[in-house]
Every structure is written in C-alpha cells, then in structure tokens.
Motif scaffolding. Sequence first.
Motif, PDB file in Angstrom:
ATOM      1  N   ASP A  52      12.063 -15.357   5.074  1.00  0.00           N
ATOM      2  CA  ASP A  52      10.713 -14.770   4.994  1.00  0.00           C
ATOM      3  C   ASP A  52      10.631 -13.723   3.874  1.00  0.00           C
ATOM      4  O   ASP A  52       9.635 -13.667   3.140  1.00  0.00           O
ATOM      5  CB  ASP A  52      10.330 -14.112   6.331  1.00  0.00           C
ATOM      6  CG  ASP A  52      10.087 -15.140   7.424  1.00  0.00           C
ATOM      7  OD1 ASP A  52      10.068 -16.348   7.124  1.00  0.00           O
ATOM      8  OD2 ASP A  52       9.919 -14.723   8.594  1.00  0.00           O
ATOM      9  N   ALA A  53      11.686 -12.903   3.776  1.00  0.00           N
ATOM     10  CA  ALA A  53      11.675 -11.849   2.749  1.00  0.00           C
ATOM     11  C   ALA A  53      11.755 -12.455   1.348  1.00  0.00           C
ATOM     12  O   ALA A  53      11.039 -12.044   0.441  1.00  0.00           O
ATOM     13  CB  ALA A  53      12.831 -10.881   2.989  1.00  0.00           C
ATOM     14  N   LEU A  54      12.606 -13.465   1.196  1.00  0.00           N
ATOM     15  CA  LEU A  54      12.732 -14.128  -0.108  1.00  0.00           C
ATOM     16  C   LEU A  54      11.412 -14.737  -0.547  1.00  0.00           C
ATOM     17  O   LEU A  54      11.030 -14.681  -1.711  1.00  0.00           O
ATOM     18  CB  LEU A  54      13.788 -15.249  -0.027  1.00  0.00           C
ATOM     19  CG  LEU A  54      15.236 -14.875  -0.283  1.00  0.00           C
ATOM     20  CD1 LEU A  54      16.120 -16.093  -0.094  1.00  0.00           C
ATOM     21  CD2 LEU A  54      15.424 -14.298  -1.690  1.00  0.00           C
ATOM     22  N   THR A  78      11.705   1.360   4.696  1.00  0.00           N
ATOM     23  CA  THR A  78      12.024  -0.040   4.960  1.00  0.00           C
ATOM     24  C   THR A  78      13.520  -0.310   4.896  1.00  0.00           C
ATOM     25  O   THR A  78      14.204   0.262   4.046  1.00  0.00           O
ATOM     26  CB  THR A  78      11.312  -0.966   3.937  1.00  0.00           C
ATOM     27  OG1 THR A  78      11.587  -2.340   4.266  1.00  0.00           O
ATOM     28  CG2 THR A  78      11.738  -0.706   2.510  1.00  0.00           C
ATOM     29  N   PRO A  79      14.021  -1.191   5.761  1.00  0.00           N
ATOM     30  CA  PRO A  79      15.356  -1.725   5.497  1.00  0.00           C
ATOM     31  C   PRO A  79      15.216  -2.729   4.348  1.00  0.00           C
ATOM     32  O   PRO A  79      14.161  -3.351   4.210  1.00  0.00           O
ATOM     33  CB  PRO A  79      15.729  -2.458   6.789  1.00  0.00           C
ATOM     34  CG  PRO A  79      14.480  -2.594   7.582  1.00  0.00           C
ATOM     35  CD  PRO A  79      13.420  -1.730   6.994  1.00  0.00           C
ATOM     36  N   VAL A  80      16.236  -2.828   3.493  1.00  0.00           N
ATOM     37  CA  VAL A  80      16.175  -3.826   2.423  1.00  0.00           C
ATOM     38  C   VAL A  80      16.491  -5.196   3.014  1.00  0.00           C
ATOM     39  O   VAL A  80      17.479  -5.365   3.727  1.00  0.00           O
ATOM     40  CB  VAL A  80      17.166  -3.475   1.290  1.00  0.00           C
ATOM     41  CG1 VAL A  80      17.269  -4.619   0.282  1.00  0.00           C
ATOM     42  CG2 VAL A  80      16.720  -2.203   0.593  1.00  0.00           C
ATOM     43  N   TRP A  81      15.619  -6.140   2.729  1.00  0.00           N
ATOM     44  CA  TRP A  81      15.823  -7.545   3.122  1.00  0.00           C
ATOM     45  C   TRP A  81      15.743  -8.380   1.856  1.00  0.00           C
ATOM     46  O   TRP A  81      14.719  -8.334   1.145  1.00  0.00           O
ATOM     47  CB  TRP A  81      14.703  -8.013   4.066  1.00  0.00           C
ATOM     48  CG  TRP A  81      14.850  -7.611   5.504  1.00  0.00           C
ATOM     49  CD1 TRP A  81      15.746  -6.731   6.045  1.00  0.00           C
ATOM     50  CD2 TRP A  81      14.046  -8.087   6.597  1.00  0.00           C
ATOM     51  NE1 TRP A  81      15.558  -6.625   7.402  1.00  0.00           N
ATOM     52  CE2 TRP A  81      14.528  -7.445   7.765  1.00  0.00           C
ATOM     53  CE3 TRP A  81      12.980  -8.973   6.711  1.00  0.00           C
ATOM     54  CZ2 TRP A  81      13.969  -7.681   9.030  1.00  0.00           C
ATOM     55  CZ3 TRP A  81      12.422  -9.202   7.950  1.00  0.00           C
ATOM     56  CH2 TRP A  81      12.919  -8.572   9.097  1.00  0.00           C
ATOM     57  N   ALA A  82      16.815  -9.120   1.597  1.00  0.00           N
ATOM     58  CA  ALA A  82      16.828 -10.005   0.421  1.00  0.00           C
ATOM     59  C   ALA A  82      16.339  -9.265  -0.821  1.00  0.00           C
ATOM     60  O   ALA A  82      15.450  -9.718  -1.528  1.00  0.00           O
ATOM     61  CB  ALA A  82      15.997 -11.255   0.673  1.00  0.00           C
ATOM     62  N   THR A  84      14.482  -6.827  -1.280  1.00  0.00           N
ATOM     63  CA  THR A  84      13.142  -6.263  -1.289  1.00  0.00           C
ATOM     64  C   THR A  84      12.834  -5.635   0.073  1.00  0.00           C
ATOM     65  O   THR A  84      13.738  -5.393   0.869  1.00  0.00           O
ATOM     66  CB  THR A  84      12.104  -7.350  -1.708  1.00  0.00           C
ATOM     67  OG1 THR A  84      10.829  -6.730  -1.849  1.00  0.00           O
ATOM     68  CG2 THR A  84      12.026  -8.510  -0.730  1.00  0.00           C
ATOM     69  N   MET A  85      11.563  -5.359   0.333  1.00  0.00           N
ATOM     70  CA  MET A  85      11.187  -4.721   1.608  1.00  0.00           C
ATOM     71  C   MET A  85      11.190  -5.734   2.763  1.00  0.00           C
ATOM     72  O   MET A  85      11.066  -6.948   2.522  1.00  0.00           O
ATOM     73  CB  MET A  85       9.793  -4.094   1.472  1.00  0.00           C
ATOM     74  CG  MET A  85       8.692  -5.095   1.386  1.00  0.00           C
ATOM     75  SD  MET A  85       7.163  -4.449   0.655  1.00  0.00           S
ATOM     76  CE  MET A  85       7.491  -4.608  -1.085  1.00  0.00           C
ATOM     77  N   ALA A  86      11.287  -5.235   3.985  1.00  0.00           N
ATOM     78  CA  ALA A  86      11.195  -6.097   5.169  1.00  0.00           C
ATOM     79  C   ALA A  86       9.756  -6.625   5.283  1.00  0.00           C
ATOM     80  O   ALA A  86       8.794  -5.954   4.872  1.00  0.00           O
ATOM     81  CB  ALA A  86      11.580  -5.303   6.404  1.00  0.00           C
ATOM     82  N   SER A  87       9.638  -7.809   5.861  1.00  0.00           N
ATOM     83  CA  SER A  87       8.326  -8.482   5.920  1.00  0.00           C
ATOM     84  C   SER A  87       7.256  -7.643   6.623  1.00  0.00           C
ATOM     85  O   SER A  87       6.094  -7.645   6.213  1.00  0.00           O
ATOM     86  CB  SER A  87       8.472  -9.825   6.636  1.00  0.00           C
ATOM     87  OG  SER A  87       9.488 -10.576   6.035  1.00  0.00           O
ATOM     88  N   ALA A  88       7.628  -6.939   7.674  1.00  0.00           N
ATOM     89  CA  ALA A  88       6.642  -6.152   8.427  1.00  0.00           C
ATOM     90  C   ALA A  88       6.098  -5.000   7.573  1.00  0.00           C
ATOM     91  O   ALA A  88       4.918  -4.647   7.670  1.00  0.00           O
ATOM     92  CB  ALA A  88       7.276  -5.605   9.707  1.00  0.00           C
TER      93      ALA A  88
END
Length: 157
Positions: A52-54, A78-82, A84-88
């Motif tokens: 989702d993050a990608l 935000t926690p970093v996901w892929a 970038t930022m987390a989807s939420a």
Amino acid sequence: MLWKTLVVYYSRTWMTAKVAMEIARVLDCDIEEIIDLKDRSGAMGYLIAWRDALKKELAEIKKIEKNPEDYDLLVIWTPVWAFTMASAIRTYVVENKDKFKNVAFFATQWWEWAQRKFKDLKELTWKTPVFEIQLLTKEVTNGSFKGKLEELLKEYK
Ligand SMILES: Cc1cc2nc3c(=O)[nH]c(=O)nc-3n(C[C@H](O)[C@H](O)[C@H](O)COP(=O)(O)O)c2cc1C
C-alpha cells in the motif's frame, strides 16, 4: 508555548506512539491518534502495508476528533513505510492539508540512510516544515530520543 500545537500520529507497533506521547507531554499540547481501519497485524498485515505504501494508496481512517484548523502548528508523526509515510498519515494529510497552518514532520524508522518521506510530505502539504526530525527505532527503545527531542523543542516551549 506560544503556538497552539497538535501532535498527530499513526502507529502500528507503538514505536511512534511512544515518542508522539512524549513530545505532546514536553510541549504540553493536544494529541490525536490516526486509526487505520485496515487490519495491519501480523506478517500479512506487514506485507500489505509495504504494498500500500509503495503504491501510495490511501487508507480508510477513523473519523478524526480534532480540527487541524484550530491549531497554529501540526506536528505530523509517521513511521516510515517503504521509504515514505504510512498510508494512514497520507490519508490524513490529503484530507486535511487545506486546514494546516504550520507543520513539523517527524518520522520513526529502522535505517539511517536518507529516504524520501519528508520530500513526499512537503510535496503533499505544499509546506516547508518548521522543523523535521527522524528517529531510529533503536533510539526509541534505548530512550536516547528524549534528549534529542528536548534539545530540538527548547525554543518552542
Ligand atoms: C510496511 C513497513 C514498511 C517499512 N519500511 C521501512 C523503510 O522503508 N525504512 C525504514 O527505515 N523502516 C521501515 N519500516 C520500519 C518502521 O518504520 C519502524 O519499525 C517504525 O518504528 C514502526 O513504527 P510504529 O511502531 O509506530 O508502527 C517499515 C515498517 C513497516 C511495517
């Protein structure tokens, strides 16, 4: 504290929650947790979160309680996901950015090297943050993040 401040965070495994709560305590300000309505638990939840993050997909989030318009400064955490930022957090920013006055960006992450999370946040909000900081998960678990935060926030108290 001269600016009325709101700390906004999303956290899947409580690393970001821990630091967001600490910053809200130091600043003595309001805090809002962004709740992702998708189940992100376990290995499958983790893999779907990467995907989702990608894809920069928006998440469905619980209705927020605090109006960002009521605040001079929004500390977005935000926690970093892929990379970038987390989807939420992406959803929160997309849905509310027109109400932001000033922003600060914070991220929790595993790795040291540069990633595009803040660039993405700047592009999405069209704002230059008052300050930005990244913390490694090891700094959260060993508690060294507290000194780093207090130093940074001294002038905002
Ligand atoms: C789906 C997913 C993707 C992630 N991608 C990255 C990454 O690209 N770089 C990084 O340094 N950490 C990455 N992480 C690690 C998280 O940023 C880190 O564990 C963070 O502290 C988790 O915060 P939380 O406990 O508040 O959810 C990722 C974690 C998840 C779940």
